[in-house]
Design an enzyme around this catalytic site. Structure first.
Site, mmCIF file in Angstrom:
data_model
loop_
_atom_site.group_PDB
_atom_site.id
_atom_site.type_symbol
_atom_site.label_atom_id
_atom_site.label_comp_id
_atom_site.label_asym_id
_atom_site.label_seq_id
_atom_site.Cartn_x
_atom_site.Cartn_y
_atom_site.Cartn_z
ATOM 1 N N GLY A 224 68.766 31.902 40.494
ATOM 2 C CA GLY A 224 68.664 33.088 41.544
ATOM 3 C C GLY A 224 68.571 32.243 42.681
ATOM 4 C CB ILE B 152 49.994 60.243 53.938
ATOM 5 C CG1 ILE B 152 49.128 59.112 54.804
ATOM 6 C CG2 ILE B 152 50.076 61.539 54.344
ATOM 7 C CD1 ILE B 152 50.222 59.012 56.065
ATOM 8 C CD GLU C 155 71.462 40.578 49.153
ATOM 9 O OE1 GLU C 155 71.798 40.312 50.377
ATOM 10 O OE2 GLU C 155 71.981 41.641 48.525
ATOM 11 C CD GLU D 74 57.804 34.127 47.469
ATOM 12 O OE1 GLU D 74 59.083 34.698 47.478
ATOM 13 O OE2 GLU D 74 56.854 35.000 47.194
HETATM 14 C C1 LIG Z 1 68.561 45.146 41.781
HETATM 15 C C2 LIG Z 1 69.100 44.003 42.096
HETATM 16 C C3 LIG Z 1 70.440 43.585 42.148
HETATM 17 C C4 LIG Z 1 71.436 42.538 42.288
HETATM 18 N N1 LIG Z 1 72.431 42.174 42.660
HETATM 19 C C5 LIG Z 1 73.023 41.189 42.631
HETATM 20 C C6 LIG Z 1 74.257 41.136 42.757
HETATM 21 O O1 LIG Z 1 75.201 42.086 43.309
HETATM 22 N N2 LIG Z 1 75.087 39.600 42.381
HETATM 23 C C7 LIG Z 1 74.232 38.701 42.376
HETATM 24 O O2 LIG Z 1 74.911 37.494 42.382
HETATM 25 N N3 LIG Z 1 72.828 38.786 42.268
HETATM 26 C C8 LIG Z 1 72.350 39.733 42.162
HETATM 27 N N4 LIG Z 1 71.037 40.004 41.814
HETATM 28 C C9 LIG Z 1 70.206 38.839 41.521
HETATM 29 C C10 LIG Z 1 69.362 38.354 42.817
HETATM 30 O O3 LIG Z 1 70.031 37.649 43.718
HETATM 31 C C11 LIG Z 1 67.990 37.210 42.343
HETATM 32 O O4 LIG Z 1 67.232 38.306 41.384
HETATM 33 C C12 LIG Z 1 67.402 36.532 43.538
HETATM 34 O O5 LIG Z 1 68.280 35.872 44.186
HETATM 35 C C13 LIG Z 1 66.181 36.069 43.047
HETATM 36 O O6 LIG Z 1 66.508 35.103 42.119
HETATM 37 P P1 LIG Z 1 65.560 35.174 40.591
HETATM 38 O O7 LIG Z 1 65.543 36.566 40.114
HETATM 39 O O8 LIG Z 1 66.262 34.289 39.697
HETATM 40 O O9 LIG Z 1 64.302 34.710 41.170
HETATM 41 P P2 LIG Z 1 63.790 32.997 40.964
HETATM 42 O O10 LIG Z 1 64.770 32.156 41.573
HETATM 43 O O11 LIG Z 1 63.521 32.745 39.414
HETATM 44 O O12 LIG Z 1 62.293 33.070 41.739
HETATM 45 C C14 LIG Z 1 61.108 33.523 41.080
HETATM 46 C C15 LIG Z 1 60.111 33.143 42.116
HETATM 47 O O13 LIG Z 1 59.815 31.739 42.382
HETATM 48 C C16 LIG Z 1 59.972 31.556 43.731
HETATM 49 N N5 LIG Z 1 60.699 30.294 44.140
HETATM 50 C C17 LIG Z 1 61.714 29.850 43.460
HETATM 51 N N6 LIG Z 1 62.038 28.621 44.203
HETATM 52 C C18 LIG Z 1 61.142 28.345 45.168
HETATM 53 C C19 LIG Z 1 60.799 27.571 46.306
HETATM 54 N N7 LIG Z 1 61.634 26.562 46.157
HETATM 55 N N8 LIG Z 1 59.786 27.704 46.908
HETATM 56 C C20 LIG Z 1 58.914 28.642 46.900
HETATM 57 N N9 LIG Z 1 59.029 29.635 46.007
HETATM 58 C C21 LIG Z 1 59.973 29.378 45.236
HETATM 59 C C22 LIG Z 1 60.570 32.899 44.113
HETATM 60 O O14 LIG Z 1 60.109 33.069 45.717
HETATM 61 C C23 LIG Z 1 60.240 33.800 43.528
HETATM 62 O O15 LIG Z 1 59.190 34.346 43.860
HETATM 63 C C24 LIG Z 1 70.285 41.252 41.944
HETATM 64 C C25 LIG Z 1 68.949 41.426 41.622
HETATM 65 C C26 LIG Z 1 68.302 42.568 41.691
HETATM 66 C C27 LIG Z 1 66.907 42.810 41.083
#
Ligand SMILES: Cc1cc2nc3c(=O)[nH]c(=O)nc-3n(C[C@H](O)[C@H](O)[C@H](O)COP(=O)(O)OP(=O)(O)OC[C@H]3O[C@@H](n4cnc5c(N)ncnc54)[C@H](O)[C@@H]3O)c2cc1C
Length: 312
Positions: free
Chosen positions: A61, A267, A293, A297
Site C-alpha cells: 500500500g 454533542i 492514498e 505518516e
Molecule cells: C475504503 C478504501 C478504498 C480504497 N480504494 C483503493 C483503490 O481504489 N485503488 C487502490 O489501488 N487502492 C485502494 N485502497 C488501498 C489504499 O490505497 C491503501 O490502504 C493505502 O495506500 C494504505 O496502504 P496499506 O493499507 O497497505 O497500509 P500499510 O502500507 O501497510 O501501512 C500500515 C501502517 O504503517 C505505516 N507506515 C508504512 N510505511 C511507513 C513509513 N515508511 N514511515 C512511517 N509509517 C509507515 C502507515 O502509515 C500505516 O500506519 C483503498 C483502501 C480503502 C480502505
C-alpha cells in the site's frame, strides 16, 4: 468545491465518482495518447462508462515498490498477471487503469507502467463486494488478472511511478475536499441540534462547552478548506510548492475531520451513538481520510523531507 458539496451529502458517492472521473479519466487525460483520450474521457465524464484505478495491493500500500502485478509485452498487447485487493468501483467499473511492473529489473522508478484494462478482458475476475467501516455506499472489490490483455497508458513504458506520484499529489486535494464535506455536514447537524436539544431548561448550545466545540469545529473545517483551495490554486498555477501544499491540505483536513466528528458525536451524545443516525455515519466515514492514498505518516514524512531540503 464540487467535491465538498457532493461529500457533504454523500461521501460514498463522491469517492466513487472521483475514482472514475479523476483517477481513471484523469490518468488518461494526463498521460494517455490522443486515441485513448478520445476513446475514454468523454464516455467516463458523461457517465456512459465507469472507471476505476487499481494501484495498491495486499502487501503493497504505502510501499508501492512491493507490488507483484506484472505486465509482459506480447505483440501489440501487454499481458497482465496479478491481484489488486481493494479497488473502488471494481464491482461496477467498465474500465480500469492498473499499475504494474513492465520491467521488474528496472525497479520502481523506471520499471513501472500504467495500463488500460477493459472489464471484458479474458482472465479478469472481480471479487465479491467488500464491506468497510465507513463509506458503505461505495462499491469496492478485489480485481484478479490472469493473463489479461491490456493497453499501455500513453506511448512509453517505465513512467508509472512518476505518474502515480503526480496523480496522488493532485488526489490529496480531493481527499481534503472529502474531509471538509463530511466536516461541514457534521458541523451543520451539530449546530442545528444544539439549537433545539434542551437540557436543564436551556438549549444545549448556550452551555459554553457545547458552543466552544462548535467554534472549534468551524475553525478546523474552514482551515482545511482554505488549505485545499490554496493547494488547488498552486496546482493550477504549476507552483513548485504545489505538491507540498496538497500534502499539507490532506494531512490537516483529514486529521481535522476525525476531531470534528468526535466533537459532533459528543454533542449528539446518546442519540448520535445509535446506529442509523447521521453522526454515526460521519464518524465511520471520516477515518478514511487519514488512511487512504498516502497515510498521515507518509504526508508528514513528505512534508518534513521537503521542508528540510528547502532549508538546506
Ligand atoms: C475504503 C478504501 C478504498 C480504497 N480504494 C483503493 C483503490 O481504489 N485503488 C487502490 O489501488 N487502492 C485502494 N485502497 C488501498 C489504499 O490505497 C491503501 O490502504 C493505502 O495506500 C494504505 O496502504 P496499506 O493499507 O497497505 O497500509 P500499510 O502500507 O501497510 O501501512 C500500515 C501502517 O504503517 C505505516 N507506515 C508504512 N510505511 C511507513 C513509513 N515508511 N514511515 C512511517 N509509517 C509507515 C502507515 O502509515 C500505516 O500506519 C483503498 C483502501 C480503502 C480502505
Amino acid at each position: 468545491m464540487a467535491g465538498e458539496e457532493i461529500a457533504r451529502a454523500c461521501p460514498s458517492t463522491y469517492l466513487s465518482s472521483r475514482a472514475s472521473a479523476f483517477f481513471c479519466a484523469g490518468a488518461i487525460k494526463l498521460f494517455g495518447s490522443k486515441e485513448q483520450q478520445d476513446q475514454y474521457i468523454n464516455a467516463i465524464l458523461n457517465g456512459d462508462k465507469v472507471g476505476a484505478f487499481a494501484y495498491s495491493e495486499e502487501q503493497a500500500g504505502t510501499d508501492i515498490a512491493g507490488i507483484t502485478t506484472v505486465a509482459k509485452k506480447e505483440g501489440n498487447k501487454w499481458i497482465l498477471n496479478g491481484k489488486k485487493d481493494i479497488v473502488v468501483n471494481a464491482p461496477i467499473a467498465d474500465v480500469f487503469v492498473v499499475l504494474a511492473y513492465s520491467d521488474k529489473n528496472a525497479g520502481k522508478d523506471k520499471g513501472m507502467s500504467m495500463f488500460i484494462l477493459d472489464k471484458s478482458a479474458s482472465g479478469m475476475s472481480i471479487g465479491t463486494p467488500i464491506e468497510t467501516l465507513g463509506l458503505r455506499g461505495c462499491p469496492i472489490a478485489s480485481v484478479l488478472m490472469n493473463g489479461c490483455a491490456a493497453e499501455l497508458l500513453g506511448k512509453e513504458p517505465g513512467k508509472g511511478h512518476e505518474e502515480l506520484e503526480k496523480l496522488l499529489s493532485i488526489g490529496a486535494i480531493g481527499i481534503a475536499a472529502l474531509c471538509v464535506g463530511i466536516g461541514r455536514a457534521c458541523m451543520e447537524g451539530a449546530n442545528a441540534y444544539a439549537k433545539t436539544r434542551m437540557a436543564f431548561g436551556k438549549r444545549i448550545g448556550v452551555f459554553q462547552d457545547v458552543g466552544f466545540r462548535l467554534a472549534d469545529m468551524f475553525t478546523y473545517n474552514d482551515l482545511g478548506r482554505m488549505l485545499a483551495l490554496r493547494a488547488a490554486w498552486g496546482i493550477n498555477q504549476s507552483e513548485k510548492n504545489a505538491p507540498l501544499l496538497s500534502a499539507c491540505a490532506k494531512l490537516f483536513a483529514s486529521e481535522a475531520v476525525t476531531k470534528i466528528v468526535n466533537w459532533g458525536m459528543q454533542i449528539f451524545a446518546g442519540h448520535g451513538y445509535l446506529s442509523g443516525s447521521d453522526i454515526e455515519r460521519y464518524y465511520r466515514d471520516a477515518k478514511f481520510g487519514e488512511i487512504c492514498e498516502g497515510t498521515s505518516e507518509m504526508q508528514r514524512a513528505f512534508i518534513s523531507k521537503y521542508d528540510l531540503e528547502r532549508m538546506a
